[in-house]
Design a protein around this motif. Structure first.
Motif, PDB file in Angstrom:
ATOM      1  N   PRO A 129      23.574 -27.020 -12.309  1.00 40.74           N
ATOM      2  CA  PRO A 129      22.466 -27.896 -12.738  1.00 40.74           C
ATOM      3  C   PRO A 129      21.157 -27.623 -12.010  1.00 40.74           C
ATOM      4  N   LYS A 130      21.238 -27.173 -10.763  1.00 42.63           N
ATOM      5  CA  LYS A 130      20.016 -26.903  -9.997  1.00 42.63           C
ATOM      6  C   LYS A 130      19.240 -25.727 -10.593  1.00 42.63           C
ATOM      7  N   ASP A 131      19.942 -24.853 -11.289  1.00 43.98           N
ATOM      8  CA  ASP A 131      19.286 -23.664 -11.846  1.00 43.98           C
ATOM      9  C   ASP A 131      18.469 -23.979 -13.094  1.00 43.98           C
ATOM     10  N   LYS A 132      18.779 -25.074 -13.753  1.00 43.44           N
ATOM     11  CA  LYS A 132      18.163 -25.365 -15.039  1.00 43.44           C
ATOM     12  C   LYS A 132      16.645 -25.416 -14.955  1.00 43.44           C
ATOM     13  N   ASN A 133      16.124 -25.960 -13.880  1.00 45.89           N
ATOM     14  CA  ASN A 133      14.668 -26.121 -13.755  1.00 45.89           C
ATOM     15  C   ASN A 133      14.122 -25.492 -12.473  1.00 45.89           C
ATOM     16  N   ASP A 134      14.820 -24.508 -11.947  1.00 52.24           N
ATOM     17  CA  ASP A 134      14.383 -23.836 -10.726  1.00 52.24           C
ATOM     18  C   ASP A 134      13.342 -22.769 -11.078  1.00 52.24           C
ATOM     19  N   PRO A 135      12.059 -22.993 -10.741  1.00 52.48           N
ATOM     20  CA  PRO A 135      11.022 -22.031 -11.139  1.00 52.48           C
ATOM     21  C   PRO A 135      11.186 -20.667 -10.485  1.00 52.48           C
ATOM     22  N   HIS A 136      11.763 -20.626  -9.282  1.00 49.25           N
ATOM     23  CA  HIS A 136      11.985 -19.338  -8.609  1.00 49.25           C
ATOM     24  C   HIS A 136      12.974 -18.485  -9.397  1.00 49.25           C
ATOM     25  N   LEU A 137      14.096 -19.085  -9.790  1.00 55.90           N
ATOM     26  CA  LEU A 137      15.102 -18.359 -10.566  1.00 55.90           C
ATOM     27  C   LEU A 137      14.558 -17.969 -11.934  1.00 55.90           C
ATOM     28  N   HIS A 138      13.909 -18.921 -12.624  1.00 58.65           N
ATOM     29  CA  HIS A 138      13.369 -18.628 -13.951  1.00 58.65           C
ATOM     30  C   HIS A 138      12.327 -17.520 -13.899  1.00 58.65           C
ATOM     31  N   ALA A 139      11.513 -17.507 -12.862  1.00 56.14           N
ATOM     32  CA  ALA A 139      10.487 -16.462 -12.736  1.00 56.14           C
ATOM     33  C   ALA A 139      11.134 -15.084 -12.682  1.00 56.14           C
ATOM     34  N   ILE A 140      12.146 -14.946 -11.852  1.00 54.09           N
ATOM     35  CA  ILE A 140      12.828 -13.652 -11.708  1.00 54.09           C
ATOM     36  C   ILE A 140      13.514 -13.257 -13.004  1.00 54.09           C
ATOM     37  N   LEU A 141      14.207 -14.206 -13.641  1.00 53.45           N
ATOM     38  CA  LEU A 141      14.934 -13.885 -14.869  1.00 53.45           C
ATOM     39  C   LEU A 141      13.994 -13.522 -16.012  1.00 53.45           C
ATOM     40  N   GLN A 142      12.866 -14.231 -16.134  1.00 55.02           N
ATOM     41  CA  GLN A 142      11.923 -13.911 -17.201  1.00 55.02           C
ATOM     42  C   GLN A 142      11.234 -12.573 -16.951  1.00 55.02           C
ATOM     43  N   LEU A 143      10.955 -12.260 -15.701  1.00 62.26           N
ATOM     44  CA  LEU A 143      10.352 -10.965 -15.392  1.00 62.26           C
ATOM     45  C   LEU A 143      11.332  -9.827 -15.655  1.00 62.26           C
ATOM     46  N   ILE A 144      12.612 -10.034 -15.333  1.00 64.02           N
ATOM     47  CA  ILE A 144      13.627  -9.018 -15.634  1.00 64.02           C
ATOM     48  C   ILE A 144      13.733  -8.812 -17.142  1.00 64.02           C
ATOM     49  N   LEU A 145      13.822  -9.919 -17.868  1.00 64.55           N
ATOM     50  CA  LEU A 145      13.933  -9.849 -19.325  1.00 64.55           C
ATOM     51  C   LEU A 145      12.737  -9.112 -19.917  1.00 64.55           C
ATOM     52  N   GLY A 146      11.538  -9.475 -19.467  1.00 63.78           N
ATOM     53  CA  GLY A 146      10.335  -8.819 -19.967  1.00 63.78           C
ATOM     54  C   GLY A 146      10.285  -7.354 -19.602  1.00 63.78           C
ATOM     55  N   ALA A 147      10.657  -7.057 -18.354  1.00 63.88           N
ATOM     56  CA  ALA A 147      10.575  -5.670 -17.883  1.00 63.88           C
ATOM     57  C   ALA A 147      11.506  -4.761 -18.671  1.00 63.88           C
ATOM     58  N   LEU A 148      12.740  -5.203 -18.891  1.00 61.94           N
ATOM     59  CA  LEU A 148      13.697  -4.354 -19.596  1.00 61.94           C
ATOM     60  C   LEU A 148      13.281  -4.123 -21.045  1.00 61.94           C
ATOM     61  N   SER A 149      12.775  -5.159 -21.698  1.00 62.03           N
ATOM     62  CA  SER A 149      12.384  -5.008 -23.102  1.00 62.03           C
ATOM     63  C   SER A 149      11.038  -4.296 -23.224  1.00 62.03           C
ATOM     64  N   VAL A 150      10.099  -4.630 -22.358  1.00 61.35           N
ATOM     65  CA  VAL A 150       8.768  -4.012 -22.418  1.00 61.35           C
ATOM     66  C   VAL A 150       8.848  -2.537 -22.082  1.00 61.35           C
ATOM     67  N   ASN A 151       9.619  -2.192 -21.061  1.00 59.29           N
ATOM     68  CA  ASN A 151       9.683  -0.809 -20.604  1.00 59.29           C
ATOM     69  C   ASN A 151      10.213   0.110 -21.694  1.00 59.29           C
ATOM     70  N   THR A 152      11.362  -0.211 -22.252  1.00 61.71           N
ATOM     71  CA  THR A 152      11.977   0.669 -23.244  1.00 61.71           C
ATOM     72  C   THR A 152      11.129   0.755 -24.507  1.00 61.71           C
TER      73      THR A 152
END
Length: 506
Positions: A282-305
């Motif tokens: 439950p702590k992960d649901k609104n954790d901006p630190h975790l969401h920031a990393i996950l969204q940057l990873i998601l963007g990086a993998l899709s944007v790069n390829t």
């Protein structure tokens, strides 16, 4: 105090005694580490050593080193030195048997490839939220995401490729990278971030920096990385982006929590919500630190390829202008049949365009190897071959891409190669599409960890190319050839400084 914090404090102090201590410790550890790094495992699997300086070749001549090794060992498992130590290269005949092995036994090794703990200071298992969200939600929402991609292309291509009546040089990759960053942010994250210049800048730089950070870290033995990390500029930039992205996402998460308490709340379709839904803690649901990393990873993998593929397609359109007119005619015909508005169905009918993109990917995939897995337990294959516990394996995709038995005249760029293969027989119709996966077509991986975003990426690349072909002409600069591909370890990058000429069509 963590080891990382201790070393950071130690290095920032810079007293003579501390510097002497660091230097002597680093030298001793380096000596011991390098000895262990090159020690060959005694597992009975044949070792292949490419000719010449095999370590240098792995870093700067990787495609040819893998092709050489594959040519002599195509039907058997073999061992080869990599920048991550000795790994096992798989023959194509084992892929079907291994592709659906459970993660408890044979998980993806991509986190090891990126050396995640140095880039992303979160618990390793939480990075899987990205993978789960994509698999569960991405293709389910493909129709609405296609509409976002289409709107993004209509709106943003004229901004990044402005009106130009005379032949004008353009640096293709930075332009495409910014364009794709904006479109992907719009269709994956939304919440206005596609209009936030700082987020787009972070997304674009993050793509490059996580690949370069991990590539440079892989040069060092694991025992040396706790010190080496502080001397890698791209890694420091990754840390800065993680921190700033947290600040940008915090108010968006706060607003989401506020809105969902309302009576008429309707959950939006975006990747933030996918991850919030999948968060088992439950702590992960609104954790901006975790969401920031996950969204940057998601963007990086899709944007790069995606941006690399589009860049290479533009380079090839300028290099082989006969394909530009051919694909332009196909786009006009399909657009007319669709009533003047692109649909997912009309995109699927762009068979020549699909083939051109797939041939571009065959020649310049973003990674020279795919299907990276790590054996958590010893795996015994049907023919008795064993993959030892702890071994990392891969498939040498770049070698298969240039296998003359699979692709006649493999060095020749034939933009209609896969179009002709699709129409060679009725059973081939669906075998050679851009998104197809088989033991001979491994650019998107295979099995449990095949790229889940390849369908939306395919539509996105076609949309952008169709727009560009309709509005612009491209050609190489006078006296210059196609911008070269930049190689480093298993990465293949289109020349980031490469320029071609473009102008509005008359």
């Amino acid at each position: 105090m963590s080891l990382q914090a201790f070393l950071q404090e130690l290095l920032s102090s810079r007293t003579p005694l501390q510097l002497i201590f660091i230097a002597s410790t680093f030298t001793t550890v380096a000596y011991l580490a390098l000895r262990s790094f090159t020690k060959r495992p005694n597992d009975g699997i044949p070792l292949y050593t490419p000719q010449g300086d095999y370590k240098k070749r792995w870093s700067y001549d990787n495609p040819h080193a893998l092709q050489e090794a594959y040519g002599r060992n195509r039907n058997s498992l073999f061992k080869i030195w990599t920048s991550q130590g000795y790994q096992l290269a798989l023959p194509a005949r084992y892929l079907d048997e291994l592709k659906m092995q459970p993660d408890t036994k044979f998980p993806s090794a991509l986190q090891n490839f990126f050396i995640g703990p140095y880039l992303w200071p979160v618990e390793k298992w939480k990075l899987d939220y990205v993978h789960k969200g994509l698999h569960k939600d991405l293709n389910k929402h493909l129709p609405s995401m296609f509409l976002d991609a289409k709107d993004g292309a209509n709106e943003l291509i004229p901004v990044e490729f402005p009106e130009c009546k005379e032949w004008t040089p353009i640096k293709v990759h930075p332009t495409v990278l910014k364009l794709v960053s904006k479109i992907n942010t719009k269709l994956l994250i939304g919440n206005g971030l596609e209009k936030n210049k700082e987020w787009i800048d972070i997304s674009a730089s993050y793509t490059k920096n996580i690949f370069l950070s991990s590539a440079k870290l892989r040069v060092f033995h694991p025992l040396l990385r706790p010190v080496a990390q502080f001397f890698i500029a791209e890694l420091r930039d990754v840390w800065r982006c993680n921190s700033r992205a947290k600040e940008l996402l915090a108010p968006i998460l706060a607003e989401k929590q506020l809105k969902e308490r309302g009576q008429d709340y309707k959950k939006p379709v975006d990747s933030i919500e996918w991850i919030r839904d999948d968060a088992s803690d439950p702590k992960d649901k609104n954790d901006p630190h975790l969401h920031a990393i996950l969204q940057l990873i998601l963007g990086a993998l899709s944007v790069n390829t995606t941006s690399q593929l589009i860049t290479n397609c533009i380079y090839n359109l300028a290099t082989y202008p006969e394909y530009a007119s051919l694909l332009r005619d196909e786009s006009k015909e399909m657009l007319t049949q669709a009533g003047g508005e692109w649909t997912m169905d009309s995109m699927g009918k762009l068979e020549k365009t699909d083939s051109f993109i797939k041939e571009t990917l065959r020649h310049a995939g973003h990674l020279t190897l795919t299907f990276q897995r790590q054996a958590k337990k010893t795996i015994t294959l049907k023919d008795g071959t064993q993959i030892p516990e702890g071994a990392t394996v891969f498939f040498p995709t770049v070698a298969a891409n240039f296998d003359a038995d699979l692709y006649p005249n493999p060095e020749t760029f034939d933009g209609l190669r896969f179009y002709k293969l699709r129409h060679a027989s009725p059973e081939n119709e669906k075998k050679f599409q851009l998104t197809s996966i088989s033991a001979e077509q491994m650019q998107f991986g295979m099995g449990r960890h095949a790229c889940p975003g390849r369908a939306i990426a395919s539509h996105q690349v076609k949309l952008i190319l169709a727009h560009l072909l309709e509005k612009y002409d491209f050609r190489l600069k006078d006296g210059e050839g196609r911008p070269k591909t930049v190689l480093f370890q298993t990465n293949q990058f289109p020349d980031p400084q490469g320029e071609i000429l473009f102008r509005n069509r008359r």
